[in-house]
Design a protein around this motif. Structure first.
Motif, PDB file in Angstrom:
ATOM      1  N   GLU A 379      -1.721  72.903  87.772  1.00 12.46           N
ATOM      2  CA  GLU A 379      -2.052  74.107  88.549  1.00 12.46           C
ATOM      3  C   GLU A 379      -1.830  75.386  87.745  1.00 12.46           C
ATOM      4  N   ALA A 383      -7.837  74.925  84.587  1.00 12.91           N
ATOM      5  CA  ALA A 383      -8.873  75.377  85.535  1.00 12.91           C
ATOM      6  C   ALA A 383     -10.208  75.410  84.797  1.00 12.91           C
ATOM      7  N   THR A 389     -20.883  74.733  91.129  1.00  6.17           N
ATOM      8  CA  THR A 389     -20.193  74.552  92.414  1.00  6.17           C
ATOM      9  C   THR A 389     -19.481  73.197  92.413  1.00  6.17           C
ATOM     10  N   VAL A 391     -16.636  70.329  92.107  1.00  6.54           N
ATOM     11  CA  VAL A 391     -15.471  69.998  91.266  1.00  6.54           C
ATOM     12  C   VAL A 391     -15.552  70.781  89.950  1.00  6.54           C
ATOM     13  N   ASP A 392     -14.407  71.225  89.450  1.00  9.20           N
ATOM     14  CA  ASP A 392     -14.327  71.938  88.169  1.00  9.20           C
ATOM     15  C   ASP A 392     -15.408  73.018  88.054  1.00  9.20           C
ATOM     16  N   SER A 393     -15.421  73.869  89.036  1.00  7.24           N
ATOM     17  CA  SER A 393     -16.490  74.862  89.108  1.00  7.24           C
ATOM     18  C   SER A 393     -15.924  76.276  89.081  1.00  7.24           C
ATOM     19  N   GLU A 395     -15.858  78.228  91.574  1.00  6.85           N
ATOM     20  CA  GLU A 395     -15.030  78.402  92.783  1.00  6.85           C
ATOM     21  C   GLU A 395     -13.611  77.868  92.586  1.00  6.85           C
ATOM     22  N   THR A 396     -13.489  76.646  92.078  1.00 13.00           N
ATOM     23  CA  THR A 396     -12.150  76.062  91.930  1.00 13.00           C
ATOM     24  C   THR A 396     -11.339  76.856  90.900  1.00 13.00           C
ATOM     25  N   ALA A 397     -12.007  77.314  89.853  1.00  9.76           N
ATOM     26  CA  ALA A 397     -11.292  78.084  88.822  1.00  9.76           C
ATOM     27  C   ALA A 397     -10.812  79.413  89.396  1.00  9.76           C
ATOM     28  N   ARG A 398     -11.646  80.044  90.234  1.00  8.43           N
ATOM     29  CA  ARG A 398     -11.229  81.323  90.839  1.00  8.43           C
ATOM     30  C   ARG A 398      -9.986  81.131  91.692  1.00  8.43           C
ATOM     31  N   GLU A 399      -9.980  80.061  92.485  1.00  9.74           N
ATOM     32  CA  GLU A 399      -8.812  79.774  93.327  1.00  9.74           C
ATOM     33  C   GLU A 399      -7.554  79.659  92.475  1.00  9.74           C
ATOM     34  N   LEU A 400      -7.667  78.896  91.386  1.00  6.19           N
ATOM     35  CA  LEU A 400      -6.506  78.659  90.526  1.00  6.19           C
ATOM     36  C   LEU A 400      -6.075  79.939  89.805  1.00  6.19           C
TER      37      LEU A 400
END
Ligand code: UTP
Length: 408
Positions: A379, A383, A389, A391-393, A395-400
């Motif tokens: 975590e 990222a 979009t 998995v490993d996108s 969006e997920t990188a922004r969250e992390l």
């Protein structure tokens, strides 16, 4: 340029179609086409149809990882050694930016992608910010080498100039270009990108050190006193490079190389496993792992293959020089390849339509005498932006990024 030599080479490899439009070309255009044909390594095409060699029984064993609690227990010692190495100019970084990022579907270098939401934050900028955390703490800069491809060198160098190197001193940043390989269709015919242009693409990230040396940067690094090179991928926006604790751990524990790893989310997560093969470090891909290997347990019940690599390696320069002429495996990968069709129009395919040839940095690990798997917390340090979009996108990188306090 010798046309006879061109024709001979094309017939040897069954690529005569590359001269289909020759009669329509100007003298200059012909020269350029002949040059590409003669300069390009067609021998990679021989790889088609042959199965990857690694079949049959393999002698794979686990390789103990330096886990987070062990690192924590010696953190001060490691960190002091790493900071000292940075202050003495012994650590350099190599950013692998030669990829085409086809999965992301972005038309420029991935580093130019803006991950910001309310403000701009380019991937290159975020990576420089991560590095600056370290250089601020050490009070010394780290030479930062960026591997580009023939296709993105111009735009990357311009982008850095335009953004004033994101505040990093220009004297510590250098760019180099990796070699290219041909792309072909399912019949092994090289695609064309124009009437006098072969379809060429970056030859994978495994050729980084020879391209680095060919560009004169090994001399540059040696002159600067660099003894360690930290090689990492462009797409992990939480990537910690020249991480003093990691560098110090490799030095203090007496290793010639190391690879950052994260604890797997589940035993068959699609990540490479840093283990031993025939007594030498090796990265075994998730699809090469057998059910027997995945079922193996340590005395404490943990899976033997419990960690996955994240494309962040530290290599001793001396060892890299020793292996520079050794061959590393060539992989054949199916990709979507833009090409010129029979009517001379460019086509951007929706689906995979042929092969590219790549060497991989992970195969370099097997040529090292040893390699320390070094655990980092997913975590905090992993990222990757591979896809637009899911998995490993993005969006997920922004969250992390947000979870790690990065303002977007
Ligand atoms: P990937 O394997 O994710 O490839 O690269 P890619 O080209 O970026 O993306 P896809 O597969 O087309 O979607 C891992 C790292 O290796 C670099 C990439 O820039 C990334 O940092 N790379 C890859 C190179 O430097 N050169 C290459 O030829 C291939």
């Amino acid at each position: 340029m010798n046309r006879e030599e061109v024709v001979k080479k094309l017939s040897e490899y069954g690529q005569e179609h590359l001269l289909k439009y020759e009669a329509e070309l100007s003298a200059e255009e012909k020269e350029s086409l002949y040059k590409q044909i003669l300069d390009t390594d067609f021998s990679v095409l021989k790889k088609l149809g042959k199965k990857e060699e690694k079949s049959g029984e393999r002698n794979i064993e686990g390789l103990d990882c330096l886990e987070v609690d062990q690192i924590e227990a010696k953190k001060d010692v490691y960190k002091a050694a790493g900071i000292k190495a940075i202050q003495e100019g012994k650590v350099g970084c190599v950013l692998l930016a030669g990829g085409q990022g086809t999965r992301l579907g972005y038309d420029h270098s991935k580093g130019m992608f803006n991950v910001g939401v309310t403000k701009t934050l380019y991937i290159f900028e975020q990576l420089i910010n991560n590095l600056t955390d370290v250089t601020d703490e050490a009070g010394a800069y780290v030479p930062f080498y960026i591997m580009c491809s023939d296709k993105n060198y111009g735009e990357i160098t311009e982008f850095f100039k335009e953004h004033d190197y994101f505040g990093y001193p220009k004297d510590y940043i250098d760019f180099f270009v990796q070699d290219m390989a041909p792309s072909c269709d399912y019949n092994g015919k090289i695609y064309m990108e124009g009437k006098n242009k072969l379809s060429l693409s970056p030859n994978g990230n495994g050729g980084w050190f020879s391209s680095f040396a060919n560009a004169g940067l090994l001399d540059d690094a040696t002159k600067r006193g660099v003894e360690w090179l930290n090689v990492f991928a462009i797409d992990n926006v939480l990537q910690r490079m020249a991480d003093p604790v990691f560098v110090g751990a490799i030095i203090e524990e007496g290793y010639v190389s190391g690879g950052k790893v994260v604890r797997k989310a589940n035993p068959d997560e699609r990540v490479g496993n840093l283990c031993l093969e025939d007594g030498k470090p090796q990265i075994v891909e998730y699809y090469e792992m057998t059910p027997e290997l995945l079922a193996m347990r340590k005395e404490n019940g943990d899976p033997v293959f419990n960690f996955g690599v994240i494309l962040n390696y530290l290599f001793g320069i001396k060892e890299l020089v020793d292996i520079i002429n050794k061959e590393i495996p060539l992989h054949v990968v199916e990709k979507k390849i833009p090409y010129m069709n029979e009517d001379g129009e460019m086509v951007k395919p929706e689906a995979i339509n042929g092969y590219k040839f790549e060497t991989l940095v992970l195969d370099m690990v097997h040529l090292m005498d040893n390699c320390l798997p070094y655990e980092v917390i997913r975590e905090k340090e992993f990222a990757p932006i591979k896809n637009a979009t899911g998995v490993d996108s993005v969006e997920t990188a922004r969250e992390l990024l947000k979870k790690n306090g990065v303002e977007l």
